[in-house]
Design a protein around this motif. Structure first.
Motif, PDB file in Angstrom:
ATOM      1  N   ASP A   9      27.536 -46.374  -1.002  1.00 34.52           N
ATOM      2  CA  ASP A   9      27.091 -44.476  -1.185  1.00 34.52           C
ATOM      3  C   ASP A   9      28.442 -43.928  -0.205  1.00 34.52           C
ATOM      4  OD1 ASP A   9      25.538 -44.105  -3.922  1.00 34.52           O
ATOM      5  OD2 ASP A   9      24.017 -43.647  -2.289  1.00 34.52           O
ATOM      6  N   VAL A  13      31.425 -42.028  -1.032  1.00 32.06           N
ATOM      7  CA  VAL A  13      31.693 -40.312  -1.140  1.00 32.06           C
ATOM      8  C   VAL A  13      33.273 -40.526  -0.470  1.00 32.06           C
ATOM      9  CG1 VAL A  13      30.328 -40.126   1.364  1.00 32.06           C
ATOM     10  CG2 VAL A  13      30.713 -38.464  -0.417  1.00 32.06           C
ATOM     11  N   TYR A  16      36.091 -41.301  -2.592  1.00 26.78           N
ATOM     12  CA  TYR A  16      36.382 -39.796  -3.438  1.00 26.78           C
ATOM     13  C   TYR A  16      36.717 -38.307  -2.182  1.00 26.78           C
ATOM     14  CZ  TYR A  16      36.653 -36.997  -7.468  1.00 26.78           C
ATOM     15  OH  TYR A  16      36.841 -36.158  -8.288  1.00 26.78           O
ATOM     16  N   PHE A  74      29.650 -38.502  -6.347  1.00 28.25           N
ATOM     17  CA  PHE A  74      30.034 -37.511  -6.318  1.00 28.25           C
ATOM     18  C   PHE A  74      30.924 -36.406  -6.145  1.00 28.25           C
ATOM     19  CE2 PHE A  74      28.484 -41.407  -3.770  1.00 28.25           C
ATOM     20  CZ  PHE A  74      27.538 -40.391  -2.675  1.00 28.25           C
ATOM     21  N   TYR A 108      30.195 -38.250   7.401  1.00 27.30           N
ATOM     22  CA  TYR A 108      30.476 -38.846   7.333  1.00 27.30           C
ATOM     23  C   TYR A 108      30.987 -39.705   8.847  1.00 27.30           C
ATOM     24  CZ  TYR A 108      32.061 -36.804   3.388  1.00 27.30           C
ATOM     25  OH  TYR A 108      32.087 -36.508   1.961  1.00 27.30           O
ATOM     26  N   VAL A 172      24.361 -33.160  -1.959  1.00 24.23           N
ATOM     27  CA  VAL A 172      24.626 -34.848  -2.179  1.00 24.23           C
ATOM     28  C   VAL A 172      23.536 -35.397  -1.457  1.00 24.23           C
ATOM     29  CG1 VAL A 172      25.939 -36.705  -1.026  1.00 24.23           C
ATOM     30  CG2 VAL A 172      26.774 -34.495  -2.681  1.00 24.23           C
TER      31      VAL A 172
END
Length: 214
Positions: A9, A13, A16, A74, A108, A172
């Protein structure tokens, strides 16, 4: 595939996010840049974002994951954020590239702290600044010298960017609990760790605003 769903994941994400950043920067360079030099500079930053996307795409493939499937959960949230924060002018585009994208990347980076070192290293590599900060700060400060009245407008714009980014981040996390779990080391202390995360995000946001002079 031995990696946890949360790792896929996170890489999905991020992939993208980098792909959409490339597309938006390219669009802003073509439609909002006030000079050819600015268009070239922002386009070069966009190319760097695409290179980061390719690194993530390739690592997902190596892990046995389908990159498109990893990114697809996402796309809606990130596309919505870009739609809701479409810049109206060049200075807004620069603030978005620096402040709006910056707070997302901080998120992130925090999520990757507890991962396998090879994954954490990859995340650090794709989150490297590539000159985005220096470029944005220099241009925004020059813009404020030329028009000091723009400061208040850009400060409001930055607050909106961060608010929208945090809202989409919550969406998210709610939809992908495995990704949210990467942010905490133990369920017993999750609320305190989430609070520290948001304190960190807020502190870094304050530093960026100060750097811009707004």
């Amino acid at each position: 595939m031995n990696e946890s769903p949360g790792v896929v994941d996170l890489l999905g994400v991020l992939a993208y996010a980098e792909l959409s950043a490339f597309a938006r920067m390219t669009e802003d360079a073509a439609s909002l840049a006030p000079s050819l030099a600015d268009q070239v500079a922002l386009s070069e930053l966009a190319v760097a974002e695409y290179a980061h996307f390719r690194l993530l795409h390739d690592r997902l493939t190596e892990l046995g994951a389908d990159p498109e499937q990893a990114m697809s959960p996402f796309a809606e949230a990130l596309d919505a954020w870009h739609t809701q924060t479409a810049p109206a002018d060049w200075l807004q585009a620069l603030v978005k590239a620096y402040v709006g994208v910056g707070i997302a990347l901080d998120f992130y980076r925090e999520a990757a702290r507890h991962l396998d070192p090879s994954i954490a290293k990859l995340v650090d590599e794709v989150l490297v600044d590539e000159g985005r900060s220096e470029f944005a700060v220099e241009r925004v400060r020059a813009g404020l010298v030329a028009d000091p009245t723009a400061s208040g407008r850009l400060a409001l714009w930055a607050r909106r960017l961060v608010g929208e980014a945090l809202s989409q981040g919550q969406r998210v996390a709610a939809a992908r609990p495995e990704l949210a779990l990467l942010l905490v080391e133990s369920a017993s202390d999750d609320q305190a760790q989430i609070s520290r995360l948001f304190a960190t995000l807020t502190e870094e946001h304050g530093k960026r605003m100060a750097a811009l002079g707004i």
